[in-house]
Design an enzyme around this catalytic site. Structure first.
Site, PDB file in Angstrom:
ATOM      1  CG  ASN A   1      -3.029  -1.347  -4.346  1.00  0.00           C
ATOM      2  OD1 ASN A   1      -2.694  -0.166  -4.340  1.00  0.00           O
ATOM      3  ND2 ASN A   1      -3.167  -2.043  -3.235  1.00  0.00           N
TER       4      ASN A   1
ATOM      5  CB  VAL B   1      -5.130  -8.142   6.205  1.00  0.00           C
ATOM      6  CG1 VAL B   1      -5.977  -9.361   6.508  1.00  0.00           C
ATOM      7  CG2 VAL B   1      -5.817  -6.878   6.698  1.00  0.00           C
TER       8      VAL B   1
ATOM      9  N   GLY C   1      -1.529 -13.270   0.104  1.00  0.00           N
ATOM     10  CA  GLY C   1      -1.515 -11.971  -0.571  1.00  0.00           C
ATOM     11  C   GLY C   1      -0.558 -10.998   0.093  1.00  0.00           C
ATOM     12  CB  VAL C   2       0.884  -7.898  -1.030  1.00  0.00           C
ATOM     13  CG1 VAL C   2       1.881  -8.711  -1.832  1.00  0.00           C
ATOM     14  CG2 VAL C   2      -0.224  -7.388  -1.947  1.00  0.00           C
ATOM     15  N   GLY C   3       0.335  -7.097   1.874  1.00  0.00           N
ATOM     16  CA  GLY C   3      -0.254  -6.109   2.758  1.00  0.00           C
ATOM     17  C   GLY C   3      -0.261  -6.562   4.210  1.00  0.00           C
TER      18      GLY C   3
ATOM     19  N   GLY D   1      -2.066 -10.894  -8.433  1.00  0.00           N
ATOM     20  CA  GLY D   1      -2.132 -12.327  -8.699  1.00  0.00           C
ATOM     21  C   GLY D   1      -3.301 -12.992  -8.001  1.00  0.00           C
TER      22      GLY D   1
ATOM     23  CD  GLU E   1       1.362 -12.330  -6.848  1.00  0.00           C
ATOM     24  OE1 GLU E   1       0.391 -12.565  -7.536  1.00  0.00           O
ATOM     25  OE2 GLU E   1       1.492 -11.273  -6.204  1.00  0.00           O
TER      26      GLU E   1
HETATM   27  C1  LIG Z   1      -7.363  -5.101  -1.086  1.00  0.00           C
HETATM   28  C2  LIG Z   1      -6.117  -4.362  -0.620  1.00  0.00           C
HETATM   29  C3  LIG Z   1      -6.141  -2.948  -1.170  1.00  0.00           C
HETATM   30  C4  LIG Z   1      -6.127  -4.337   0.919  1.00  0.00           C
HETATM   31  O1  LIG Z   1      -4.921  -3.807   1.377  1.00  0.00           O
HETATM   32  P1  LIG Z   1      -4.535  -3.722   2.961  1.00  0.00           P
HETATM   33  O2  LIG Z   1      -3.319  -2.929   3.070  1.00  0.00           O
HETATM   34  O3  LIG Z   1      -4.506  -5.085   3.532  1.00  0.00           O
HETATM   35  O4  LIG Z   1      -5.869  -3.085   3.554  1.00  0.00           O
HETATM   36  P2  LIG Z   1      -6.264  -1.724   4.249  1.00  0.00           P
HETATM   37  O5  LIG Z   1      -7.316  -2.083   5.214  1.00  0.00           O
HETATM   38  O6  LIG Z   1      -5.073  -0.973   4.703  1.00  0.00           O
HETATM   39  O7  LIG Z   1      -6.992  -0.904   3.078  1.00  0.00           O
HETATM   40  C5  LIG Z   1      -6.328  -0.183   2.085  1.00  0.00           C
HETATM   41  C6  LIG Z   1      -7.138   1.081   1.769  1.00  0.00           C
HETATM   42  O8  LIG Z   1      -8.428   0.748   1.270  1.00  0.00           O
HETATM   43  C7  LIG Z   1      -9.431   1.371   2.044  1.00  0.00           C
HETATM   44  N1  LIG Z   1     -10.588   0.486   2.149  1.00  0.00           N
HETATM   45  C8  LIG Z   1     -10.599  -0.755   2.719  1.00  0.00           C
HETATM   46  N2  LIG Z   1     -11.836  -1.263   2.634  1.00  0.00           N
HETATM   47  C9  LIG Z   1     -12.584  -0.350   1.983  1.00  0.00           C
HETATM   48  C10 LIG Z   1     -13.944  -0.317   1.570  1.00  0.00           C
HETATM   49  N3  LIG Z   1     -14.753  -1.359   1.803  1.00  0.00           N
HETATM   50  N4  LIG Z   1     -14.404   0.767   0.912  1.00  0.00           N
HETATM   51  C11 LIG Z   1     -13.598   1.796   0.666  1.00  0.00           C
HETATM   52  N5  LIG Z   1     -12.297   1.830   1.016  1.00  0.00           N
HETATM   53  C12 LIG Z   1     -11.808   0.756   1.669  1.00  0.00           C
HETATM   54  C13 LIG Z   1      -8.786   1.587   3.389  1.00  0.00           C
HETATM   55  O9  LIG Z   1      -9.457   2.591   4.092  1.00  0.00           O
HETATM   56  C14 LIG Z   1      -7.397   1.984   2.972  1.00  0.00           C
HETATM   57  O10 LIG Z   1      -7.471   3.313   2.471  1.00  0.00           O
HETATM   58  P3  LIG Z   1      -6.353   4.417   2.812  1.00  0.00           P
HETATM   59  O11 LIG Z   1      -5.105   3.885   2.149  1.00  0.00           O
HETATM   60  O12 LIG Z   1      -6.904   5.640   2.183  1.00  0.00           O
HETATM   61  O13 LIG Z   1      -6.278   4.424   4.295  1.00  0.00           O
HETATM   62  C15 LIG Z   1      -4.827  -5.101  -1.100  1.00  0.00           C
HETATM   63  O14 LIG Z   1      -4.747  -6.355  -0.499  1.00  0.00           O
HETATM   64  C16 LIG Z   1      -4.812  -5.279  -2.597  1.00  0.00           C
HETATM   65  O15 LIG Z   1      -4.440  -4.384  -3.346  1.00  0.00           O
HETATM   66  N6  LIG Z   1      -5.251  -6.455  -3.077  1.00  0.00           N
HETATM   67  C17 LIG Z   1      -5.368  -6.756  -4.496  1.00  0.00           C
HETATM   68  C18 LIG Z   1      -4.155  -7.444  -5.058  1.00  0.00           C
HETATM   69  C19 LIG Z   1      -3.857  -8.707  -4.367  1.00  0.00           C
HETATM   70  O16 LIG Z   1      -4.721  -9.351  -3.817  1.00  0.00           O
HETATM   71  N7  LIG Z   1      -2.590  -9.075  -4.412  1.00  0.00           N
HETATM   72  C20 LIG Z   1      -2.113 -10.285  -3.840  1.00  0.00           C
HETATM   73  C21 LIG Z   1      -2.149 -11.342  -4.826  1.00  0.00           C
HETATM   74  S1  LIG Z   1      -0.919 -12.523  -4.591  1.00  0.00           S
END
Ligand SMILES: CC(C)(COP(=O)(O)OP(=O)(O)OC[C@H]1O[C@@H](n2cnc3c(N)ncnc32)[C@H](O)[C@@H]1OP(=O)(O)O)[C@@H](O)C(=O)NCCC(=O)NCCS
Ligand SMILES: CC(C)(COP(=O)(O)OP(=O)(O)OC[C@H]1O[C@@H](n2cnc3c(N)ncnc32)[C@H](O)[C@@H]1OP(=O)(O)O)[C@@H](O)C(=O)NCCC(=O)NCCS
Lengths: 499, 499
Positions: free
Chosen positions: A379, A268, A264-266, A383, A289
């Site tokens: 977001n 982690v 995935g992206v990001g 995918g 992706e």
């Molecule tokens: C889930 C997702 C948002 C995590 O992103 P990340 O950058 O690794 O994770 P972060 O820990 O920085 O969290 C992002 C935000 O969510 C918030 N957050 C994380 N867990 C949370 C929870 N359990 N409850 C509320 N907010 C939460 C964080 O505080 C952060 O908020 P901020 O931007 O206000 O600081 C991101 O992976 C995503 O959009 N995934 C869905 C799409 C996907 O999976 N794409 C890949 C497919 S190929």
């Protein structure tokens, strides 16, 4: 730059971004190239936003893309109030706010559904496609830049096409794309890709040159973003995943070259991959992706042999390294249309190992990837569902807590479900791993609570689960309906999930 | 009957059901043929239950099957307290009770995952497979009866095999099955089926004859069940679906022969198909799990040309007609292993129209197929997710109310999610149709409320949605977390969802 337009006739279509932007009219459906901040058009969208603001023009558009786009589109158009409807994915702060106050209607879709819906005639057709290109061929076909995304479908669907020839994207990208298109059922056949490195299509997107209404030149770079430094939590998650995979190898379920990786992206996701550098795995391949920094580094250190994706989306540092070593990467990377990169058929045939990030997970293994406190979109599903639902292994990871410990990312019941208990297999936090395969709901709950929940929330969670079991006399999936979402409600009201 | 054992050596393995049952020992994993009350073993499971009860024997087994089984297995084994773990699907009343009081651990899985988990080495191997057969070939291969289900994988995995040769199943069933097996990744290739009628495998299940430890004779019929008479509500749902499909044809998205149909199990599913008899559609084909009465009738009236499934499961009346006309049906029906009939690759390649039944649906299009009030399992997800997730069209239908109007089957938030908002496309009740494709969550909610909710609950639902929009300022997916599950909680407490 003129030499990038290899069809003489099309040179007559060269114009300024502002002129080209006039092809876009109120109420239209626009489809753009691009996937994450990579390969998207920049100068025409910016010119449009400028014009609309300057002239106070009435302009409401529906915008289709491959995935998220850079700020020159999603940001600028949201700011200019141009967007009425957006699909299938976004990550822009301003746009997110507009979606979460009802200004923009947002369709959060499985990415693999987006081009399919268009090809099937379910989504309205594209009026104008705007695509970033390396060049236009003699026949008017289009060489994509750093992302293929949904461009082939948009170009096929569009009435008119605006091409942004980019002087910043290296010409060496030509030949990296492999464009293979699916027919609609009942004419559809199987996808002839046998291994992630197979090339089965053309290096250009077939385009009816009479539809090209404007060609503009762009000197703007992809607005790539820095990755956050890898934290201790990220490192622990990565280590837990790698240990888990090593155990699978020792059990004989996987070999040392694993199976094709999707990541995935990001932050982690990048950290997890980065951890593979020091692992014992070798000769890895990716069917994913997006190619982020860690994947490029794993190619450089020889761990990854081939990577199939639909865009290259590194950080500024990663981009520099990619550009400097583009010849090295060229025969290792294949960029495909989204419909192929995210195909459920491919994920199951290849037996992909899908590694994605969750916002929250519940004790029965349901995953929320999209919504904060059940209502506000973050977001989108992207995918993750395309891969997770059909993968050989489906791994979801998250830090066990969020917002400085006020939130437990493991909850009694997720406030929104993107991946059901039937689809998720392995849950990982920095605390540990829960392998849910072959377990009943109550067995899953016990394992997730013991292995993944943060110590600060463990007692509270055990208490919920035990009481739920009692109330329903150990039924299949014990819940106390009045309490299942109370952790979220508490957080909204008091600022913490702690009782 | 001896002539059905075409391998001389295996005739030495003939024994009584009671003797054969002794091969089954405490703690074992048993895999049986069968899929719905069709093609499952009967005499050996009954002998085992009898013995355990008679001798007060300690016996706890894990039972794998294709889907639900007749009362001679699920019912008798539950009653005898033999079951410790059960997967991947069941519909038996006694067993359901045992699962919902913690006596039996139940794995409610996507059916297409079940054999895959076994083949991948994730589920424990089968100790003893018990399969109903028409005959054993010269080489020791097995001719299945009315269901293929997961038998090929169980036979491959098992240490020992018990074959029940059925005198009641007609020998004409030989030749109806088409057994094609998938390799595990990375050796897996695409499935070479191009249209539902293609035969790509063998008419028998390959079996190592040395593993056959017992052959018994059975004179027991499949315990097929009557279908309920088609109600006005069923008829209205069927009419709504057919009208919707006719509109799709008029929009040019489908042709008059539609695309391959998949139809769920139960009364509503059968009624929907029955309605096709009077429709203008023609030359239909099916790619489905189970062939029920209506599908047989549609073949007889010439509407359906070919049907691929993994079992034939009619009512007593339908079974009679099937047997009387078996030569007519023989070249129109192909029975396949579950992994092929429910393959996501096939559903997306063929562009299946998936029609399944929901227990409840929420205003954002999330579907619950499995849980009553969030906690108690009904049957399981079955193959609905295999098809729904990858189909061309995903239709879920339900009566708008249940339990005499005390329950609204459309709720603010489903109490369990089996199919997410990203997967569902068309929601149908007797009230009308909501086509959710291309809509944002708030647009979906308005449409479902206006078109599908029962009049008795409409005002209450509008009120919830409007207040949710207000509370969260029209965010992406408006919910009031404290109230989202309150309709269910109310029902549990007061016996009605009405406020
Ligand atoms: C889930 C997702 C948002 C995590 O992103 P990340 O950058 O690794 O994770 P972060 O820990 O920085 O969290 C992002 C935000 O969510 C918030 N957050 C994380 N867990 C949370 C929870 N359990 N409850 C509320 N907010 C939460 C964080 O505080 C952060 O908020 P901020 O931007 O206000 O600081 C991101 O992976 C995503 O959009 N995934 C869905 C799409 C996907 O999976 N794409 C890949 C497919 S190929
Ligand atoms: C969902 C499903 C249970 C509906 O079955 P059905 O026979 O068509 O529907 P019915 O209306 O008779 O409902 C079955 C029971 O659920 C109850 N029910 C229905 N809607 C309900 C609701 N919203 N809340 C609570 N109970 C409800 C009914 O009252 C009935 O209960 P009863 O047996 O105590 O009388 C069934 O289709 C199923 O198990 N589906 C999941 C598996 C699947 O889709 N398989 C096919 C894949 S190929």
């Amino acid at each position: 730059m003129q030499s990038r337009i290899r069809n003489e006739q099309l040179k007559e279509k060269i114009m300024s971004p502002m002129e080209a932007s006039k092809l876009i009219k109120d109420g239209m459906v626009i489809g753009t190239s691009g996937f994450t901040p990579s390969g998207y058009p920049k100068v025409v969208p910016l010119a449009l936003a400028e014009r609309v603001k300057r002239d106070n023009e009435k302009m409401k558009l529906t915008l289709y893309s491959g995935a998220s786009l850079g700020p020159e589109v999603d940001g600028a158009w949201a700011e200019a109030g141009i967007l009425a409807k957006r699909l299938p994915y976004q990550t822009n702060k301003q746009l997110r706010q507009d979606i979460n106050c009802g200004k923009v209607e947002y369709l959060d879709m499985h990415l693999s559904h987006s081009s399919q819906y268009l090809n099937y005639g379910i989504l309205p057709r594209v009026d104008v496609a705007i695509v970033e290109a390396i060049a236009i061929t003699e026949d008017g076909n289009i060489i994509p830049t750093s992302a293929v995304g949904n461009s082939p479908s948009f170009i096929k669907s569009a009435d008119k096409i605006i091409v942004e020839i980019s002087s910043k994207q290296p010409v060496e990208l030509e030949g990296m794309s492999d464009i293979y298109m699916l027919e609609n059922p009942p004419m559809r056949t199987h996808i002839p890709i046998k291994t992630p490195g197979d090339r089965v299509g053309t290096p250009f997107i077939v385009c009816d040159k009479d539809k090209i209404a404007a060609v503009v030149f762009s000197d703007m770079e992809d607005h790539v973003r820095d990755l956050a430094p890898i934290s201790d939590v990220d490192r622990a998650i990565s280590k837990n995943i790698i240990n888990f995979l090593e155990k699978e190898v020792s059990l004989g379920r996987l070999t040392k070259n694993l199976l094709p990786l999707q990541s995935g992206v990001g932050n982690v996701a990048n950290a997890v991959l980065a951890g593979l550098c020091d692992s014992t795995f070798e000769n890895l391949v990716c069917y994913t992706e997006v190619i982020q920094d860690a994947m490029l580094e794993l190619m450089q250190c020889g761990k990854i042999k081939k990577a199939s994706a639909c865009s290259i989306s590194p950080s500024p540092r990663g981009l520099k390294s990619f550009r400097e070593n583009i010849d090295f990467f060229k025969d290792k990377i294949i960029l495909r249309p989204l419909e192929i990169s995210n195909s459920p058929e491919m994920a199951r045939k290849l037996g992909v190992i899908a590694m994605n990030t969750a916002i929250e997970v519940d004790i029965y293994g349901n995953v929320n990837s999209t919504h904060i406190m059940g209502s506000k979109i973050m977001n989108g599903i992207g995918g993750s569902g395309d891969f997770a639902r059909n993968a050989y292994l489906t791994i979801f990871s998250t830090s066990s807590i969020a917002k400085g410990g006020k939130i437990s990312s493991i909850v009694p019941m997720v406030s929104h479900v993107d991946h059901t208990e039937h689809d998720t297999m392995i849950i990982v936090t920095e605390q540990g791993v829960a392998d849910l395969r072959g377990l009943s709901p109550k067995e899953k709950a016990r394992l997730i609570i013991e292995n993944c929940v943060h110590p600060d929330f463990k007692e509270q969670m055990r208490d919920y689960f035990n009481r739920a079991c009692e109330v329903c006399q150990s039924c299949h999936t014990p819940h106390i309906l009045e309490e299942a979402l109370s952790w979220h409600a508490n957080f909204v009201e008091t600022g913490t999930m702690k009782k």
